[in-house]
Enzyme design. Structure first.
Site, PDB file in Angstrom:
ATOM      1  N   LEU A  15       0.822  -1.217   0.000  1.00  0.00           N
ATOM      2  CA  LEU A  15       0.000   0.000   0.000  1.00  0.00           C
ATOM      3  C   LEU A  15       0.854   1.266   0.000  1.00  0.00           C
ATOM      4  CD1 LEU A  15      -2.852  -0.799   2.529  1.00  0.00           C
ATOM      5  CD2 LEU A  15      -3.060  -0.455   0.075  1.00  0.00           C
ATOM      6  N   GLY A  16       2.145   1.080   0.190  1.00  0.00           N
ATOM      7  CA  GLY A  16       3.015   2.260   0.248  1.00  0.00           C
ATOM      8  C   GLY A  16       3.214   2.762   1.673  1.00  0.00           C
ATOM      9  N   CYS A 380      30.370  -0.871  -8.516  1.00  0.00           N
ATOM     10  CA  CYS A 380      30.763  -2.119  -7.861  1.00  0.00           C
ATOM     11  C   CYS A 380      31.114  -3.189  -8.905  1.00  0.00           C
ATOM     12  CB  CYS A 380      29.667  -2.558  -6.887  1.00  0.00           C
ATOM     13  SG  CYS A 380      30.341  -3.481  -5.503  1.00  0.00           S
ATOM     14  N   HIS A 519      28.824   2.166  -3.563  1.00  0.00           N
ATOM     15  CA  HIS A 519      27.465   2.405  -4.059  1.00  0.00           C
ATOM     16  C   HIS A 519      27.031   3.850  -3.818  1.00  0.00           C
ATOM     17  CE1 HIS A 519      26.442  -1.726  -5.131  1.00  0.00           C
ATOM     18  NE2 HIS A 519      27.255  -2.065  -4.144  1.00  0.00           N
ATOM     19  N   GLU A 521      24.771   5.489  -5.176  1.00  0.00           N
ATOM     20  CA  GLU A 521      23.309   5.675  -5.273  1.00  0.00           C
ATOM     21  C   GLU A 521      22.646   5.688  -3.894  1.00  0.00           C
ATOM     22  OE1 GLU A 521      24.995   2.975  -6.065  1.00  0.00           O
ATOM     23  OE2 GLU A 521      23.889   1.117  -5.683  1.00  0.00           O
TER      24      GLU A 521
HETATM   25  N1  GLN Z   1      29.926  -9.427  -6.691  1.00  0.00           N
HETATM   26  C1  GLN Z   1      30.893  -8.372  -6.531  1.00  0.00           C
HETATM   27  C2  GLN Z   1      31.619  -8.465  -5.217  1.00  0.00           C
HETATM   28  O1  GLN Z   1      31.130  -9.075  -4.287  1.00  0.00           O
HETATM   29  C3  GLN Z   1      30.243  -7.035  -6.681  1.00  0.00           C
HETATM   30  C4  GLN Z   1      29.270  -6.750  -5.595  1.00  0.00           C
HETATM   31  C5  GLN Z   1      28.353  -5.608  -5.936  1.00  0.00           C
HETATM   32  O2  GLN Z   1      28.243  -5.232  -7.087  1.00  0.00           O
HETATM   33  N2  GLN Z   1      27.661  -5.088  -4.952  1.00  0.00           N
HETATM   34  O3  GLN Z   1      32.668  -7.907  -5.080  1.00  0.00           O
END
Ligand code: GLN
Length: 547
Positions: A15-16, A380, A519, A521
């Site tokens: 439902l959010g 990554c 990451h 993001e």
């Molecule tokens: N599978 C890769 C690692 O464990 C990259 C992991 C990822 O992209 N989060 O290093």
């Protein structure tokens, strides 16, 4: 001591609730209060770290290295408050703690029961950091009536009962289905789900009703009467064109006012919504569009790359353009030439991932971006594949591979340019891992800093030479190959502070090609787009102007 808002859901799932919680957090902030959001998930996995992205969507990683539910990503994106390990818990984690305590003899021989041992553990979790903020917003995953959820609901009942009156309220989300045949919104499922709550000793103070049609005054009155909620506390939640509309939309419907009324906070401080008005202005008045190809593995479920999709939108907002992200299964490029697929895109992003499937396709996507001078952001695994591409095609390492994959496939012997990292430094202590370790929580997780090379593209993008970003990976580019790769033109422009772990690579003679081991993001916000995404989209805009 914080006031508590518990957020539950009824009738159907999805439902959010997460979005409603995040939007309420943003609105309370807009009124000058400090908030923290917390998620309690009834499933039995200890954390989502080992759950398939196909099933559960993205795993959101916190600065302090917890692998959590993607709702924590919404919380951060809407409030800017960095989530912590202690903001996410599952039944699995609670039970595992209770059982550990039992084995240690902490309960002094008592019979261990759901009430009080499990519920006490949940209440303890709820209380962590309660004196740090004005409001603690705690969302319960799942739907009222689920067997797994019961201990959480019981703990909330006890918690509310034990606190001074008026310090805890319950906000319940439901659905008002529309019957086209009779042209009516039906309130019965809502009544039933409130009954379900009442049968376990809980009563909603605020009801948020999802509906595809306007809720007539008459229906609102009926819901208020039957569900024992004030009429002004029956809040409509209509479908939105973007999630970022949620704070303004909920404010219009009176959600924050209803919550403050429920706490009897009067007069309520006036809200300052400038941040969200600006966010919506950037989304509504975007000029032009760029197309970004995301070449990944978990392309069937958009939630699998939730934060990437959001960060791209933020990058667009920074440049006042719309970003059209299109998902392409990396395996396609193992059968077909990437050119006809990728031509016409203004930028290419290869996201993170696990396992060998699709990786040769990602390598081909990186090669396409490099040779065609298209902006490339490798995250990554996307960075690791760009390095393997460079090693194979330009650094005289034709058999470059990763220890994550079969290094002896097809009778070949691959060179592990990417290797399994078993020892690293975190702050001032050493972390060690074995290949045989459990899969849960054993990666390099959470925030680590990196030092950027002055004069590099990334140093310009970040506008600084020391950064901190979140990690979640087991494998790492081997610094042994740095010289060969740099000789081929691939700059190692960001390194761990001890200089041992490559954090960022970039092509010196490419307009915009960056691979990052972390990451970015996860830290992007609509009101503070991540610099890498903002500049990636800026580069894409430039490409779009050339064609
Ligand atoms: N599978 C890769 C690692 O464990 C990259 C992991 C990822 O992209 N989060 O290093």
């Amino acid at each position: 001591m914080a006031r508590y808002v518990f957020i539950t859901g009824g009738v159907v799932s999805s439902l959010g609730k997460g979005l409603a919680s995040a939007a309420l957090g943003a609105l309370l902030q807009a009124r000058g209060f400090s908030v923290r959001l917390r998620k309690l998930d009834p499933y039995l996995n200890v954390d989502p770290g080992t759950m398939s992205p196909f099933e559960h969507g993205e795993v959101f990683v916190t600065d302090d290295g917890a692998e959590t539910d993607l709702d924590l990503g919404h919380y951060e994106r809407f409030t800017g408050v960095s989530a912590r390990k202690t903001d996410s818990v599952s039944s699995g984690r609670i039970y595992s703690t209770v059982l550990e305590k039992e084995r240690r003899g902490d309960y002094l021989g008592k019979t261990i029961q759901v009430i009080p041992h499990v519920t006490n553990e949940i209440k303890e979790f709820l209380s962590i950091g309660a004196d740090e903020v004005d409001f603690m917003l705690c969302e319960i995953g799942g739907t009222v009536g689920d067997i797994e959820g019961l201990p959480f609901f019981e703990a909330i009942r006890q918690f509310t009962h034990e606190r001074p009156r008026g310090e805890c309220i319950l906000m319940h989300l439901t659905l008002l289905p529309y019957l086209a045949a009779s042209g009516e919104l039906k309130t019965k499922p809502t009544q039933h789900s409130v009954k379900e709550l009442q049968s376990i000793g809980l009563a909603p103070d605020v009801l948020v009703c999802r509906s595809e049609h306007p809720i007539p005054e008459k229906e609102r009155e009926k819901i208020a009467l039957f569900c024992n909620v004030r009429k002004e506390a029956v809040i409509a939640a209509y479908d939105l064109k973007t999630i970022y509309e949620a704070p303004l939309a909920y404010h219009r419907e009176g959600l924050d006012q209803a919550v403050l009324d429920a706490f009897q906070i009067s007069p309520a401080p006036r809200p300052n919504l400038a941040r969200w008005i600006d966010v919506m202005d950037r989304l509504d008045n975007a000029e032009g569009q760029v197309r970004v190809a995301i070449v990944g593995k978990y392309t069937q479920l958009e939630d699998a790359y939730k934060s990437i999709a959001e960060a791209l939108t933020h990058g667009g907002m920074a440049n006042r353009v719309r970003v059209k992200a299109e998902w392409i299964d990396a395996e396609t490029f193992e059968r077909e030439d990437p050119a006809p697929w990728l031509e016409g895109f203004h930028a290419i992003l290869v996201p993170g991932g696990f396992g060998e499937r699709g990786t040769e396709g990602k390598i081909r996507a990186a090669e396409f971006a490099r040779t065609r001078q298209i902006p490339y952001l490798g995250i990554c695994l996307g960075m690791q594949m760009a390095v393997i591409e460079a090693a194979r095609n330009l650094a005289q390492l034709p058999d470059a591979g990763s220890e994550e994959f079969d290094l002896e496939a097809g009778g070949k012997r691959f060179t592990p340019v990417v290797y399994h990292l078993k020892e690293w430094v975190q702050g001032n202590h050493k972390v060690e891992r074995k290949a045989s370790d459990d899969k849960g929580g054993t990666m390099r997780l959470g925030a680590y800093s990196a030092h950027l090379v002055e004069g590099s593209l990334v140093a310009r993008v970040y506008g600084t030479t020391v950064i901190e970003e979140r990690h979640r990976h087991r494998y790492e580019v081997d610094i042994k190959y740095r010289k060969m790769l740099e000789a081929a033109g691939l700059r190692f422009s960001g390194m761990s502070p001890d200089g041992r772990l490559p954090e960022i690579v970039e092509w010196a003679d490419h307009p915009w090609f960056i691979g990052v081991q972390f990451h970015p993001e996860l830290k992007s916000k609509p009101f503070a787009p991540h610099p890498l995404f903002a500049d990636f989209i800026r580069a894409a805009v430039e490409v779009s102007r050339l064609v």
